[in-house]
Design a protein around this motif. Structure first.
Motif, short mmCIF file in Angstrom:
data_model
loop_
_atom_site.label_atom_id
_atom_site.label_comp_id
_atom_site.label_asym_id
_atom_site.label_seq_id
_atom_site.Cartn_x
_atom_site.Cartn_y
_atom_site.Cartn_z
N UNK A 358 35.79 28.42 56.25
CA UNK A 358 35.72 28.17 57.90
C UNK A 358 36.05 29.51 58.40
N UNK A 359 35.76 29.70 59.78
CA UNK A 359 35.99 30.97 60.42
C UNK A 359 37.40 31.29 60.44
N UNK A 360 38.26 30.35 60.40
CA UNK A 360 39.80 30.81 60.54
C UNK A 360 40.33 31.00 58.94
N UNK A 361 39.36 31.00 57.89
CA UNK A 361 39.86 31.13 56.72
C UNK A 361 40.37 29.78 56.02
N UNK A 362 40.38 28.79 56.54
CA UNK A 362 40.59 27.42 55.76
C UNK A 362 39.20 27.25 54.97
N UNK A 363 39.50 26.56 53.74
CA UNK A 363 38.43 26.24 53.04
C UNK A 363 38.55 25.11 52.08
N UNK A 364 37.59 24.50 51.24
CA UNK A 364 37.64 23.23 50.63
C UNK A 364 36.46 23.50 49.57
N UNK A 365 36.90 23.34 48.27
CA UNK A 365 35.93 23.94 47.29
C UNK A 365 36.04 22.68 46.18
#
Length: 416
Positions: A358-365
């Motif tokens: 995401x734009x704020x650096x959150x992620x899910x892999x």
């Protein structure tokens, strides 16, 4: 995080498939993710659609100041850039180790509605609605296993010799199936696979001529603010034919000392990996040996969480944790060397990871397993399947477990 401004009802049951086919005509890259309403610890993938035409450079991927979404894949063989490793086995397809795009068009779905940050035009609605779905889609492909059952059993014995010698404690040994085709429909294959095996990290991903059709049950890594979550899967048993058998199988998996030992080794490995980028003392096992139901199997899942160090970034997190321990074994580096020696194929995207930053650096892999990887230009596809080999593993049972994991994909590729 931006709030969506426009909400529309989903027109009909087939609209999302039409959307994917519309995107295939207009974009070099797109992705559709679907959590299938699974009650997964720490949540499943959101049901979202992303499309764009610009592939990201590596500098843009690793930058923490981009301010835009990044969607794509880290291939398994990216390991060679992180450690002194190599991938010399033959590749089915020439796949980029890193393949990310930035979407210019994003949609968010709930059960009944579509949410968009931009107003969707009448032209868009008409173009999608005018897409004609094929009456008969080609998902059949003649495939062949790359190793025989006999060789598989012999290789398991070789791994167990390595365990006796102290070279590895647990190795995730994988085999592959491959095939070629004149015509093949990846979008139809995805929707068929998702109907047969609706998983929490279901994904359809297009990168020009190359496709990922994924029914993954496993999360690799999630970031939410300064919190990191890893959820390795180790432990599998088939669902029962009825409620009584189902309950027995669940209890059998839950009480299996062998499966618990496999899971614990990888849980400890992931704890160690997370500790490299986490605040001291913050790494905790939130759930150990959780048993979760899926359409065809029960899986044993453990959840590890930690607090990221201040200024910790995506590049450092991947450096510390990739590839995921569930697809390698322990100790990680020596086991990856053994895997390279004994497997018959270059893994490529298989056992790598797909995700959204995401734009704020959150992620899910997710972990790329239970997945078909295809290239429409060279007209080939493959998929891999594996299991954890330990000292007390029964080679024949491990082979049967691989067949169980491959069953839904084989049904799709049979074209029935």
């Amino acid at each position: 995080m931006k709030l969506t401004s426009y909400t529309y009802p989903i027109p009909n049951l087939f609209w999302i498939e039409k959307l994917c086919r519309w995107a295939d005509l207009h974009f070099d890259f797109f992705a559709y993710t679907n959590g299938n309403e699974h009650q997964y610890p720490e949540g499943s993938f959101a049901t979202k659609f992303y499309a764009g035409n610009r592939q990201l450079t590596e500098e843009e991927l690793w930058s923490d100041y981009a301010g835009f979404k990044k969607v794509g894949i880290i291939g398994y063989d990216f390991k060679n850039r992180l450690e002194k490793l190599k991938s010399k086995n033959p590749a089915f397809l020439e796949l980029p180790e890193l393949c990310f795009f930035t979407p210019t068009f994003t949609l968010d779905f709930d059960v009944k509605n579509i949410h968009s940050e931009i107003e969707l035009t009448k032209e868009f609605w008409k173009e999608v609605e005018d897409i004609i779905l094929p009456k008969k889609s080609i998902t059949r492909c003649d495939i062949q296993p790359q190793i025989t059952r006999k060789r598989y059993l012999e290789t398991v014995k070789t791994i167990q010799d390595h365990i006796i010698e102290g070279n590895t404690y647990e190795s995730n040994f994988c085999q592959a199936y491959s095939g070629s085709f004149e015509s093949w429909d990846p979008i139809a294959a995805y929707f068929k696979l998702n109907s047969l095996s609706p998983m929490p990290f279901s994904t359809l991903f297009k990168a020009k001529s190359q496709w990922l059709i994924s029914a993954s049950p496993e999360r690799f890594l999630k970031r939410a603010g300064n919190r990191l979550i890893a959820q390795p899967i180790k432990g599998t048993i088939k669902r029962g034919a009825n409620e009584t058998e189902d309950k027995v199988n669940r209890e059998t998996l839950a009480k299996s000392e062998k499966e618990q030992a496999e899971n614990l080794m990888i849980t400890d490995l992931m704890r160690n990996d997370l500790s490299k980028v986490s605040m001291i003392g913050s790494v905790q096992v939130r759930e150990l040996f959780g048993i979760y139901p899926f359409p065809r199997v029960f899986q044993m899942i453990s959840t590890i969480a930690s607090e990221l160090k201040p200024q910790g970034n995506f590049s450092e997190i991947i450096q510390a944790t990739f590839p995921m321990g569930s697809m390698t074994g322990a100790p990680k580096i020596r086991t990856m060397e053994i895997i390279e020696e004994l497997e018959s194929f270059k893994r490529g995207w298989f056992s790598g990871s797909f995700g959204v930053i995401e734009e704020n650096g959150d992620f899910d892999f997710s972990v790329i397993i239970r997945s078909i990887i295809a290239d429409l230009e060279v007209k080939k596809l493959y998929f891999g399947v594996g299991s954890a080999i330990t000292f007390d593993a029964n080679p024949a049972q491990e082979y049967d477990e691989c067949e169980l994991k491959a069953k839904a994909i084989l049904e799709v590729l049979s074209g029935k």
